[in-house]
Design an enzyme around this catalytic site. Sequence first.
Site: not given
Length: 515
Positions: A161-162, A185-186, A238-239, A260-261, A294, A393
């Site tokens: 979402w960012n 999938k957004p 995401g996380s 990409e975490l 991130c 984070e």
Amino acid sequence: MNANGQLDLADPGLLRSQCLIDGEWIDARSAETLAVCDPSNGATIARVTNASQIEAGVAIDAAEAAFATWHHADPSERSRILRAWGELVEEHREDLASLLVTEQGKPMNEARGEIDYARGFIDWFAEEARRIYGDVIPTAPGRRLFVEKHPIGVVAAITPWNFPAAMITRKVAAAIAAGCTVVLKPSELTPLTALALGELAVRAELPSGVLNIVTGMPEAIGAKLTSDPRVRKLTFTGSTKVGKLLAEQCAPTLKRLSLELGGNAPFLIFEDADIEPAIDAVMQSKFRNTGQTCVCANRIYVHDAIHDEFLKGLCAKVESLRIGSGFDERSTQGPLINKAAVEKASRLVEDALRNGASIAFQHDCSPLKNSGTWFPPTIVTGAHEEMAIAKEEIFGPVAVLYRFSDDATAIESANGSASGLASYVATRSPARMLTLASQLEFGMIGINTGQISDPIAPFGGIKESGYGREGSKYGIEEYLDLRTVAIAGLPLPTKLGDDQDCVSALVNHGTTRRG
């Protein structure tokens, strides 16, 4: 926004609420919908389709069918369509930025910047579509070894979402350029930007089924995307926690993964740094998107010799930030994405204070406290490695300062995190720059800059920040398989030019002796 607080677009056709599957806009069979809310005031701005595994399966069907022809498309045709998509994104820049401000909360100037950034990936991969080269490997006479690159197949992309625009184009443009088809999938928090990009892709004449967008809650859709063997690759931003779960779910079908975490970026400010540029770099890294990136500077290590001077200058810069609605052109800080984000930032600051830290500066958000999800830009000093704020984070506008007195200690502290996404350095010493470039354990290192993201540069991390790269010439490789073709039995050349004649004969199905 209009006088009634409703989203007012120059092109209302960009405001979509249904899933895009096989070129058509469809509802879920259940007819369920999800509310999309404005984080600045909590108001519902739209309702979108809450899809299930059924719609996800139909989207995979469409992507699989489209792949049969799309992966044979001339690279120049893929390039042409991507360029057309990019031009439409530019044409509708203001509307797309308005969607970003409304559903994500970032200030308008940052929203425009993200749309430009998103278009940059489309333009870059439009050109990379024409540069997917193979190799010829030298070998024995009468043999040839070819290495060819082929699109991997159906790709599932799950985006956060960012950065609701740029994280999509960074993945989708690369996959489409490579000849893959996509089920996107957004985030359920920011689906409107994704759907608007899908509408523009349709207008750019992207063939039906090449890009499919499925909106809804992640559990059911994600379970289908990770378990269906027709999906050959999953790319996720995401996380770290969710990335590990997705990797586990993809293991039975051995899907290719790009992850990409989460990050926990250190920023090392050495005693020889130019203080004002260093402060500007910290501001650029830490407070962009209200601290919700991130690659934000999560841990700011400042040398004892300049700590107090640096802190004074940083407080002045943070005090100059303006908090407010993204539609106010003067605003530089928007709301956090939801109440959970506010609660997390509050918890981390409170834990730091209980364990000996102090607040050097904090904005006053009281005029906004009764609406939206606002958190005051804050500077925390006296932090140490055992605090939760050093390990987690933050994802909010909280700058946390740590002291150090020697390089070795600073490097050890910086590398002490399980995350390895981004890191930053401020120094005037070329020797120190080169040393840190080799010793910092991160996928990206910014030296005397807080800006490391660029479509032409590979983006990604190491350790528990994931693997794979996005953007740059390396990004398209994530969507390609290598195939080795070994050919034996070619006639031996007897004079200059014969060898080329043999290869031409082979291509034209001429007869050759068997080997």
